[in-house]
Design an enzyme around this catalytic site. Structure first.
Site, PDB file in Angstrom:
ATOM      1  N   GLY A 171       0.893  -1.296  -0.130  1.00 17.18           N
ATOM      2  CA  GLY A 171      -0.101   0.057  -0.046  1.00 17.18           C
ATOM      3  C   GLY A 171       0.804   1.296   0.164  1.00 17.18           C
ATOM      4  N   ARG A 221      -5.434   1.762   9.326  1.00 19.87           N
ATOM      5  CA  ARG A 221      -6.190   1.589  10.855  1.00 19.87           C
ATOM      6  C   ARG A 221      -5.122   1.947  11.866  1.00 19.87           C
ATOM      7  NH1 ARG A 221      -7.701  -4.617  12.351  1.00 19.87           N
ATOM      8  NH2 ARG A 221      -5.262  -4.682  12.031  1.00 19.87           N
ATOM      9  N   LYS A 262      -5.776  -6.804   4.042  1.00 24.97           N
ATOM     10  CA  LYS A 262      -5.629  -8.176   3.895  1.00 24.97           C
ATOM     11  C   LYS A 262      -7.192  -8.667   3.243  1.00 24.97           C
ATOM     12  CE  LYS A 262      -2.860 -10.331   7.626  1.00 24.97           C
ATOM     13  NZ  LYS A 262      -3.311  -9.881   9.025  1.00 24.97           N
ATOM     14  N   ASN A 286      -5.598  -9.605  -3.055  1.00 24.58           N
ATOM     15  CA  ASN A 286      -5.625 -10.800  -3.789  1.00 24.58           C
ATOM     16  C   ASN A 286      -6.954 -11.417  -3.307  1.00 24.58           C
ATOM     17  OD1 ASN A 286      -3.527 -11.453  -5.619  1.00 24.58           O
ATOM     18  ND2 ASN A 286      -2.150 -11.909  -4.031  1.00 24.58           N
ATOM     19  N   LYS A 344      -6.075 -12.237 -11.952  1.00 26.80           N
ATOM     20  CA  LYS A 344      -4.892 -12.283 -11.278  1.00 26.80           C
ATOM     21  C   LYS A 344      -4.576 -13.522 -10.238  1.00 26.80           C
ATOM     22  CE  LYS A 344      -1.443 -10.524  -8.760  1.00 26.80           C
ATOM     23  NZ  LYS A 344      -1.218 -11.029  -7.299  1.00 26.80           N
ATOM     24  N   HIS A 398      -3.134 -15.657 -12.977  1.00 28.67           N
ATOM     25  CA  HIS A 398      -1.450 -15.139 -13.088  1.00 28.67           C
ATOM     26  C   HIS A 398      -0.730 -15.735 -11.985  1.00 28.67           C
ATOM     27  CE1 HIS A 398       1.377 -12.754 -11.356  1.00 28.67           C
ATOM     28  NE2 HIS A 398       1.745 -12.167 -12.699  1.00 28.67           N
ATOM     29  N   ASN A 399      -1.238 -15.822 -10.754  1.00 29.66           N
ATOM     30  CA  ASN A 399      -0.641 -16.435  -9.637  1.00 29.66           C
ATOM     31  C   ASN A 399      -0.278 -17.837  -9.765  1.00 29.66           C
ATOM     32  OD1 ASN A 399      -0.817 -13.799  -8.842  1.00 29.66           O
ATOM     33  ND2 ASN A 399      -1.206 -14.409  -6.756  1.00 29.66           N
ATOM     34  N   GLU A 418       2.291 -18.319 -12.113  1.00 35.47           N
ATOM     35  CA  GLU A 418       3.477 -18.188 -11.611  1.00 35.47           C
ATOM     36  C   GLU A 418       3.888 -19.458 -10.742  1.00 35.47           C
ATOM     37  OE1 GLU A 418       3.299 -14.454  -9.173  1.00 35.47           O
ATOM     38  OE2 GLU A 418       4.260 -15.415  -7.683  1.00 35.47           O
ATOM     39  N   LYS A 425      -0.017 -18.663  -0.060  1.00 38.73           N
ATOM     40  CA  LYS A 425      -0.926 -17.904   0.476  1.00 38.73           C
ATOM     41  C   LYS A 425      -2.453 -18.100  -0.089  1.00 38.73           C
ATOM     42  CE  LYS A 425       1.392 -13.928   2.052  1.00 38.73           C
ATOM     43  NZ  LYS A 425       1.911 -12.471   1.636  1.00 38.73           N
ATOM     44  N   ARG A 428     -17.341 -48.153 -17.492  1.00 42.22           N
ATOM     45  CA  ARG A 428     -18.402 -47.425 -16.883  1.00 42.22           C
ATOM     46  C   ARG A 428     -19.780 -48.058 -17.241  1.00 42.22           C
ATOM     47  NH1 ARG A 428     -19.437 -42.564 -18.246  1.00 42.22           N
ATOM     48  NH2 ARG A 428     -20.328 -41.615 -16.296  1.00 42.22           N
TER      49      ARG A 428
HETATM   50  P1  2AM Z   1      -2.980  -2.438  10.368  1.00 42.30           P
HETATM   51  O1  2AM Z   1      -1.576  -1.658  10.162  1.00 42.30           O
HETATM   52  O2  2AM Z   1      -3.734  -1.345  11.252  1.00 42.30           O
HETATM   53  O3  2AM Z   1      -2.705  -3.808  10.967  1.00 42.30           O
HETATM   54  C1  2AM Z   1      -1.962  -5.388   5.532  1.00 42.30           C
HETATM   55  O4  2AM Z   1      -2.168  -6.181   6.643  1.00 42.30           O
HETATM   56  C2  2AM Z   1      -2.723  -4.143   6.080  1.00 42.30           C
HETATM   57  O5  2AM Z   1      -4.222  -4.471   6.222  1.00 42.30           O
HETATM   58  C3  2AM Z   1      -2.227  -3.445   6.904  1.00 42.30           C
HETATM   59  O6  2AM Z   1      -2.467  -2.039   6.438  1.00 42.30           O
HETATM   60  C4  2AM Z   1      -3.426  -3.697   8.049  1.00 42.30           C
HETATM   61  O7  2AM Z   1      -3.847  -2.318   9.039  1.00 42.30           O
HETATM   62  C5  2AM Z   1      -4.703  -3.797   7.112  1.00 42.30           C
HETATM   63  N1  2AM Z   1      -5.794  -4.618   8.053  1.00 42.30           N
HETATM   64  C6  2AM Z   1      -5.805  -5.835   8.484  1.00 42.30           C
HETATM   65  N2  2AM Z   1      -6.825  -6.213   8.891  1.00 42.30           N
HETATM   66  C7  2AM Z   1      -7.510  -4.961   9.232  1.00 42.30           C
HETATM   67  C8  2AM Z   1      -8.944  -4.810   9.640  1.00 42.30           C
HETATM   68  N3  2AM Z   1      -9.660  -5.759  10.125  1.00 42.30           N
HETATM   69  N4  2AM Z   1      -9.391  -3.410   9.454  1.00 42.30           N
HETATM   70  C9  2AM Z   1      -8.492  -2.697   8.775  1.00 42.30           C
HETATM   71  N5  2AM Z   1      -7.269  -2.725   8.231  1.00 42.30           N
HETATM   72  C10 2AM Z   1      -6.767  -3.921   8.468  1.00 42.30           C
END
Ligand code: 2AM
Length: 485
Positions: free
Chosen positions: A16, A35, A79, A106, A187, A190-191, A194, A265, A455
């Site tokens: 991000g 957050r 996430k 993803n 995507k 694509h993965n 990959e 993942k 069959r």
């Molecule tokens: P964070 O830094 O507050 O944990 C990758 O994990 C990104 O997803 C991070 O920016 C994380 O924020 C965000 N994230 C994960 N769970 C979240 C949630 N329930 N609400 C908002 N952001 C979230």
């Protein structure tokens, strides 16, 4: 302060942050939010360090949303799964009709379709956008796969065209993919591709190292050389680099100290699940997933190696004298031919889904936007694009005249490598299953007649005939018992 800003980005983990800096660097003032607010400050600080880029941080969602020009567009990079729903909830209360949220994670494509519908009820637009290229790509030019509301794509097309990787002969690595969750789906495939590429490269490495006895220095040279020809790609390039890195904690090379357990993942698993759902054969991609599962059984494998060693079977069964140069050349050809099969499977998965969902996806255009920025970027994708340009309705990449010729030219080397690996007890599931895919697809008649007879024998499932139309059933048991040979 350039408020209102042109766009917003929520979710400031490394991807991000990097995408936000990339957008700002291309001249689009951007608002950012996370957050955990420390990441907002971190991003703003980075923007300052990296050339006073126009990045504006906000600690609360309301001022973040209000800082963006209307119609507002916010890219989310959080996430996948529930965090996306939570972030949508947090932001959408401050958004107004016509505003748009883009999920750059993803995400499973059906989640995107569910959210697009829910957002539409609020008068908001929604896009699911695949972003490939890792941290480096996000910062300096990823491959972007946006799908969903076309109107929303149009709002930010100018940004995406600048932010995406630029390839000199084919333009920015972005295009409007299609409706619904098509961006996420593409995507995901694509993965999956990959996964296949990485597995095939790992097998080439294994055959060269275990059977050909190449040193890391030699492997570096081989992969560097390969990267000048038809295999030129990001993954071959980084593989060549890996063989140069010395262990910082002891003697020798680091690659030899890395534990042989591959993580994942989920997008590869989803690809294989979709292959099953769509009844499309994707054995190379499936075998790369299986290989990851088996790699995870490290302790079991170590025990199994002991069991077989004590019975006189070593890891490498035959210590054959090999002609190194010939082996290197054969493995290069085997890798290339296997790769064609793997891409054929991935493209056919996309086409099958496109037909099921009415997405109308252009396969050649997908090959084009994968030519730069993303992990599978390769010169080879240009050949795929041209194959679909020649014939958009190509049933399978294998039957494109140019690819067909390439397969024919390489099949002897390919068979030699697979035979050598099998005889040496070195598993090459990706190369072997690619070869089996090719050998199955190119045969006019398969032993499926016998399976169909079985069959019909035990389940009266009926069968068709090659010479008379209709569906038939035979009392195989009764007739066979009366038969005399
Ligand atoms: P964070 O830094 O507050 O944990 C990758 O994990 C990104 O997803 C991070 O920016 C994380 O924020 C965000 N994230 C994960 N769970 C979240 C949630 N329930 N609400 C908002 N952001 C979230």
């Amino acid at each position: 302060m350039a408020i209102p800003t042109r766009i917003g980005l929520a979710g400031l983990a490394v991807m991000g942050q990097n995408l936000a800096l990339n957008i700002a660097e291309k001249g689009f003032p951007i608002s950012v939010y996370n957050r955990t607010t420390s990441k907002v400050d971190e991003t703003v600080e980075r923007a300052k360090q990296e050339g006073n880029l126009p990045v504006y941080g906000f600690h609360d969602p309301e001022s973040f949303v209000r800082s963006i020009q209307k119609p507002r567009v916010i890219i989310m990079l959080v996430k996948a799964g529930p965090p996306v729903d939570q972030t949508i909830k947090t932001l959408s209360v401050y958004m107004e009709k016509g505003d748009c949220i883009i999920d750059g994670g993803n995400e499973w494509y059906e989640n995107t379709e569910r959210r697009e519908k829910a957002m539409a009820e609020l008068g908001l637009l929604y896009l699911g956008m695949g972003v490939s290229g890792g941290e480096e790509g996000a910062r300096h030019g990823p491959s972007l796969m946006p799908g969903g509301a076309f109107e929303a794509y149009k709002y930010i097309e100018d940004i995406l065209l600048k932010v995406a990787a630029q390839v000199s002969d084919s333009g920015p690595c972005v295009t409007y993919i299609g409706k619904g969750g098509s961006g996420n789906f593409v995507k995901m495939i694509h993965n999956g591709i990959e996964y296949g590429d990485m597995q095939l490269i790992a097998e080439a490495y294994d055959v060269l190292k275990s059977v050909g006895k190449l040193s890391n220095e030699e492997l570096h040279q081989v992969f560097s050389e390969w990267n000048k020809g038809e295999l030129l790609s990001f993954l071959i390039e980084i593989t060549a680099d890996i063989f140069l890195v010395k262990d910082d904690k002891g003697d020798g090379y680091l690659v030899d100290k890395v534990l042989d357990k591959t993580g994942m993942k989920g997008t590869g698993k989803w690809t294989v699940q979709q292959a099953a759902e769509l009844s499309v054969a994707a054995p190379t991609i499936a075998s790369s997933l299986d290989s990851r599962f088996l790699s995870g059984l490290k302790e079991e494998r170590v025990e199994a190696a002991k069991v077989f060693k004590s019975s006189g079977v070593s890891d490498i069964l035959v210590d054959q004298a090999v002609d190194k140069q010939k082996l290197i050349d054969d493995v290069r050809q085997a890798l290339y031919a296997s790769k064609i099969c793997s891409y054929a499977q991935g493209m056919n998965l996309i086409r099958a889904k496109s037909m099921e969902k009415g997405w109308d996806l252009e396969l050649g255009e997908l090959a084009r936007i994968w030519k730069g920025g993303c992990i599978i970027r390769a010169i080879f994708l240009d050949r795929i694009k041209k194959a679909y340009d020649r014939n958009p309705n190509l049933a399978n990449l294998l039957v494109d005249p140019e690819f067909a010729k390439e397969m024919i030219d390489r099949q002897s080397a390919w068979r030699r490598v697979v035979c050598l690996a099998i005889n040496s007890g070195v598993s090459t599931p990706g190369m072997s299953s690619s070869l089996a895919y090719f050998d199955t697809y190119r045969r006019g008649r398969l032993p499926a007649n016998l399976v169909q007879a079985q069959r019909d024998y035990f389940g009266a499932h009926t069968y068709e005939r090659i010479d008379v139309s209709g569906s038939f059933h035979t009392e195989w048991f009764k007739i066979s018992k009366q038969a005399k040979i």
